[in-house]
Design an enzyme around this catalytic site. Structure first.
Site, short mmCIF file in Angstrom:
data_model
loop_
_atom_site.label_atom_id
_atom_site.label_comp_id
_atom_site.label_asym_id
_atom_site.label_seq_id
_atom_site.Cartn_x
_atom_site.Cartn_y
_atom_site.Cartn_z
N ARG A 78 0.88 -1.17 0.00
CA ARG A 78 0.00 0.00 0.00
C ARG A 78 0.92 1.22 0.00
NH1 ARG A 78 -4.75 -2.90 0.28
NH2 ARG A 78 -4.87 -4.46 1.93
N ASP A 124 -12.61 -10.21 -2.54
CA ASP A 124 -13.90 -9.66 -2.09
C ASP A 124 -15.00 -9.71 -3.16
OD1 ASP A 124 -12.53 -9.09 0.19
OD2 ASP A 124 -12.78 -6.92 0.11
O1 F6P Z 1 -9.62 -6.47 -0.10
C1 F6P Z 1 -9.27 -7.76 0.22
C2 F6P Z 1 -9.17 -7.93 1.70
O2 F6P Z 1 -8.75 -9.25 1.92
C3 F6P Z 1 -10.42 -7.62 2.50
O3 F6P Z 1 -11.35 -8.66 2.50
C4 F6P Z 1 -9.85 -7.32 3.86
O4 F6P Z 1 -10.67 -6.45 4.58
C5 F6P Z 1 -8.55 -6.65 3.55
O5 F6P Z 1 -8.17 -7.08 2.25
C6 F6P Z 1 -7.45 -6.97 4.53
O6 F6P Z 1 -6.33 -6.23 4.19
P1 F6P Z 1 -4.89 -6.42 4.86
O7 F6P Z 1 -4.30 -7.66 4.29
O8 F6P Z 1 -4.15 -5.20 4.46
O9 F6P Z 1 -5.13 -6.55 6.32
#
Ligand code: F6P
Length: 321
Positions: free
Chosen positions: A72, A127
């Site tokens: 990110r 998702d």
């Molecule tokens: O967007 C995909 C996803 O897996 C969501 O379902 C979840 O809320 C998010 O990513 C989790 O993100 P991270 O891996 O940054 O915690």
């Protein structure tokens, strides 16, 4: 176009590697070089990219995660960051970029397009929350992981006369919860789109108990309006007949070898993305429309809400009796 780049961005999704492989090999077929950008927009801003040969994408088709990694990044969201990215791509002689990722990544792709770089998006997110495609890369694998977990949890629930509250991923979209719940035989499903009250969940469990069921499964989406732990506490306080346990499937849903469906979808989308890019298209996303690969504008894909057909909510209710 003689040189393009590919990146995987946002949360990883099983099948991303199959898409990267398809991009590299399709580009080669057209005598076009492909650079792999490491760690998405963050890596782009650091110039982290290398030429990908056919050998480098060999043996990755069946691997989960992403060999290019993902990250990110805040800097790319600024106009200065976007101009810097354009400069770096230009310095490397890259005229087009394929961005494989979810909605935030596709918005990043649009920003590159505004800087004069041709871009094609490939939807990849477990998702399944992106408008313009029936399925995103990774959803099918994730659903199979969820079903495997649900089947195992039902075995132990049955043996102890227990109720399980099982949390699945889906930040704003209940697709995984709804499909996982329907196909895994849940008694009740809590989605952000159509959430039952906690009282409704308790009544469904009580009803299941009175009808002689030896287990009860409530599937809850992480985007539900109340917390999984609060629901479990509430259910225990209501004495539904079932002693309640919680399982949060978490990031297990994001890993694993992609299913046949995801390998095929990712391969088809990767091939199509290169072909559209080389044909001069930009600011589009490839998608699955019925059984065919289609395209929509990135503007639509990133702004229109992806709604789940009401028939599935009705079906969930009917089949949980
Ligand atoms: O967007 C995909 C996803 O897996 C969501 O379902 C979840 O809320 C998010 O990513 C989790 O993100 P991270 O891996 O940054 O915690």
């Amino acid at each position: 176009m003689k040189r393009i780049a590919v990146m995987t961005s946002g949360g990883d999704a099983p099948g991303m590697n199959a898409a990267v492989r398809a991009v590299v090999r399709t580009a080669m077929e057209h005598d076009v070089e492909t650079y792999g950008i490491r760690q998405a927009f963050a890596g782009l801003l650091n110039g982290e990219m290398t030429l990908l040969s056919s050998r480098e994408v060999s043996g990755i088709l069946q691997r989960g995660g992403t060999i290019l990694q993902t990250a990110r990044n805040e800097e790319f969201k600024t106009p200065q960051g976007q101009r810097k990215a354009q400069r770096i791509l230009q310095e490397h002689g890259i005229e087009g970029v394929i961005v494989i990722g979810g909605d935030g990544s596709l918005r990043g792709a649009m920003a590159l397009d505004r800087q004069g770089i041709k871009v094609v998006g490939v939807p990849a997110s477990i998702d399944n929350d992106i408008w313009g495609t029936n399925m995103c890369i990774g959803v099918d694998t994730s659903l199979n992981t969820i079903l495997d977990a649900l089947d195992r949890l039902r075995d132990t629930a049955n043996s102890h006369n227990r109720g399980f509250v099982i949390e699945v991923m889906g930040r704003n979209c209940g697709y995984l919860a709804l499909m996982g719940g329907i196909l895994g035989g849940a008694e009740i499903i809590v989605t952000p789109e159509d959430p039952p009250t906690m009282e409704d969940v308790a009544l469904a469990l009580e009803d299941a108990y009175k009808r002689g069921k030896s287990h009860a499964i409530a599937v809850i989406s992480e985007g539900a309006p109340y917390r999984t732990t609060d629901l479990a506490d509430y259910l225990n306080s209501r004495h539904t007949g079932f002693e309640i346990r919680i399982t949060i499937l978490g990031h297990t849903q994001r890993g694993g070898s992609p299913t046949a469906f995801d390998r095929l979808l990712a391969s088809r989308m990767g091939v199509a993305a290169v072909e559209y890019l080389l044909a001069g298209q930009t600011s589009i996303m490839v998608g699955l429309d019925g059984r065919e690969i289609s395209t929509v504008s990135l503007a639509d894909a990133t702004t229109k809400p992806r709604l789940i057909s009401p028939q599935y909510f009705k079906m969930a209710h009917t089949l949980s009796r």
